[in-house]
Design a protein around this motif. Sequence first.
Motif, PDB file in Angstrom:
ATOM      1  N   ASP A  42       0.983  -1.177   0.014  1.00  0.00           N
ATOM      2  CA  ASP A  42      -0.052   0.021   0.187  1.00  0.00           C
ATOM      3  C   ASP A  42       0.821   1.038   0.086  1.00  0.00           C
ATOM      4  N   LEU A  43       1.639   1.413  -0.749  1.00  0.00           N
ATOM      5  CA  LEU A  43       2.577   2.445  -1.179  1.00  0.00           C
ATOM      6  C   LEU A  43       1.920   3.691  -1.132  1.00  0.00           C
ATOM      7  N   VAL A  44       0.715   3.429  -2.212  1.00  0.00           N
ATOM      8  CA  VAL A  44      -0.018   4.438  -2.844  1.00  0.00           C
ATOM      9  C   VAL A  44      -1.441   4.180  -2.303  1.00  0.00           C
ATOM     10  N   ASP A  45      -2.420   5.294  -2.287  1.00  0.00           N
ATOM     11  CA  ASP A  45      -3.699   4.756  -1.869  1.00  0.00           C
ATOM     12  C   ASP A  45      -4.557   4.419  -3.061  1.00  0.00           C
ATOM     13  N   ASN A  46      -4.293   4.783  -4.151  1.00  0.00           N
ATOM     14  CA  ASN A  46      -4.807   4.282  -5.497  1.00  0.00           C
ATOM     15  C   ASN A  46      -3.646   4.038  -6.518  1.00  0.00           C
ATOM     16  N   GLY A  47      -3.483   2.705  -6.846  1.00  0.00           N
ATOM     17  CA  GLY A  47      -2.598   2.250  -7.653  1.00  0.00           C
ATOM     18  C   GLY A  47      -2.626   2.789  -9.128  1.00  0.00           C
ATOM     19  N   GLU A  48      -3.642   3.538  -9.699  1.00  0.00           N
ATOM     20  CA  GLU A  48      -3.589   3.843 -11.188  1.00  0.00           C
ATOM     21  C   GLU A  48      -3.417   5.424 -11.211  1.00  0.00           C
ATOM     22  N   ASP A  49      -3.593   5.975  -9.999  1.00  0.00           N
ATOM     23  CA  ASP A  49      -3.406   7.641  -9.854  1.00  0.00           C
ATOM     24  C   ASP A  49      -1.959   7.944 -10.104  1.00  0.00           C
ATOM     25  N   SER A  50      -1.505   8.490 -11.265  1.00  0.00           N
ATOM     26  CA  SER A  50      -0.082   8.685 -11.357  1.00  0.00           C
ATOM     27  C   SER A  50       0.238   9.903 -10.481  1.00  0.00           C
ATOM     28  N   SER A  51      -0.792  10.852 -10.204  1.00  0.00           N
ATOM     29  CA  SER A  51      -0.343  11.956  -9.246  1.00  0.00           C
ATOM     30  C   SER A  51       0.219  11.426  -8.066  1.00  0.00           C
ATOM     31  N   GLN A  52      -0.595  10.277  -7.530  1.00  0.00           N
ATOM     32  CA  GLN A  52      -0.025   9.889  -6.375  1.00  0.00           C
ATOM     33  C   GLN A  52       1.330   9.094  -6.298  1.00  0.00           C
ATOM     34  N   TRP A  53       1.678   8.589  -7.454  1.00  0.00           N
ATOM     35  CA  TRP A  53       2.888   7.940  -7.543  1.00  0.00           C
ATOM     36  C   TRP A  53       3.956   9.062  -7.452  1.00  0.00           C
ATOM     37  N   ARG A  54       3.839  10.194  -8.353  1.00  0.00           N
ATOM     38  CA  ARG A  54       4.817  11.255  -8.278  1.00  0.00           C
ATOM     39  C   ARG A  54       5.029  11.953  -6.948  1.00  0.00           C
ATOM     40  N   ALA A  55       3.967  11.914  -6.097  1.00  0.00           N
ATOM     41  CA  ALA A  55       4.230  12.396  -4.770  1.00  0.00           C
ATOM     42  C   ALA A  55       4.829  11.256  -3.974  1.00  0.00           C
ATOM     43  N   TRP A  56       4.742  10.049  -4.334  1.00  0.00           N
ATOM     44  CA  TRP A  56       5.285   9.200  -3.327  1.00  0.00           C
ATOM     45  C   TRP A  56       6.726   8.972  -3.544  1.00  0.00           C
ATOM     46  N   PHE A  57       6.993   9.331  -5.015  1.00  0.00           N
ATOM     47  CA  PHE A  57       8.440   9.210  -5.475  1.00  0.00           C
ATOM     48  C   PHE A  57       9.234  10.408  -4.874  1.00  0.00           C
ATOM     49  N   SER A  58       8.498  11.599  -5.095  1.00  0.00           N
ATOM     50  CA  SER A  58       9.342  12.967  -4.565  1.00  0.00           C
ATOM     51  C   SER A  58       9.351  12.767  -3.134  1.00  0.00           C
TER      52      SER A  58
END
Length: 435
Positions: free
Chosen positions: A191-207
């Motif tokens: 559960d790295l991100v809340d929504n696995g398809e949401d690219s904005s969440q992945w960018r926030a996670w990586f940042s």
Amino acid sequence: MTENKKISRRSFIKLMAGIGAVAFGGGIFTLRKTSLGRDIENQARGLLQDKQAQYLRQMITSDNAASRRIMWQAADYMSNPQIRLRLQNDKKREMLVPVQDDSFFDDGENHIQYSALLDNLAPDTQYEFAIEDGSSQSKWFPVQTAANDKNKFSMLIFTDSQSSDYSDWRNVAQNAMKRHPEAEIFTNLGDLVDNGEDSSQWRAWFSALEGIIDQIPFAPVIGNHECYNRDWKEQLPMAYLRFFNVPENSSKDFNRYYYSFDYGQVHFAVLGTVEKEIKNFKSGLMDEQADWLEKDLQRTTKPWRIVLMHKDVLQYRIARMPERKEGFSEEGQLFMPIFEKYNVDIVLTGHLHTYRNRGHIIQGKHDPNGPLYILCGLSGNVRYDRLWTDHALDEVVAPQPETDNYLTMDVEGNEIIFRCFLPDGTQIDEIKVIK
């Protein structure tokens, strides 16, 4: 947490003069002649656009004493990407490593992505690498290989970093690294991100991981939230599987869902507990993993055996659901006998957003000869305040109401020490395992 799904296809900028310097994840792009051994030039013939390379990450490999995988995203396609590798500060001996295009399309975006495998490395050695594209180059990033014959290293452990804005995740991760700069590797238990398809969440996670994931290797674990689309319906975990190129497992249907790797004298088996989420697309993940896990644990010669998995092995009662009984989850019923059979030392889990130290368990009871089970809490801002009723096997529970947390794992010869910390650095638990 929505934004325009279309990314602009900005053109590659070429300037005939000027200094070649562009921000790159905190680093600087500067021109270097591509011939080996030549000095960096002061004047740039070409200039990479802002954020042309970003979200640089070091990924674990099956043998981290001899290899490391480097991955990054790009704002536009690179013309001639490659990695320049050398021993730390050795400017006379450098080598070029080929790069592969790992781009993919998801969430309405074309994710331009590159990957390179650094292999045939020497154990316990400091290297450094830089990304090049034509005549432009990034700053140098460190690569420290693991030591095969030295049973001592530190690891950072996070879990359930899913968040509304990822500021808590940034705070937990960055402060953990500042307090424990000796950490050589880190993991996030799903559960790295809340929504696995949401690219904005992945960018926030990586940042949030800038200065961490580009400095030390990352061992990811897939969670159920990696399997949701923007409509909150279940889907195959496209983004997770493509963002994290982990070791192969020889599976035809479930490559990268589970894997194993060695670091020092520890063998890690990483399980994917998402069969319920993907069952409408393909089935058989759990049974396949059970067979694989037995063979994987039989093969290893490392003295320490640790399992990383997202969903927990215990089932908790919920006060408002009297029909839910205390016991063991489906994952626990399937895997715990295997852990016991093959002498797994430690099992680390997440998913329930609560920290619980269960001690050592065999056949459903506390036993000092069994694996140590730790439910590792949460590292984001999604909290289930007092949701779970205490389990009879819980030995230590985080102070209530719970907040986020992280763990450290220190391997020191014949003992491993776990410490659990609140975001402000307050230690709330310590566990020692001795072989």
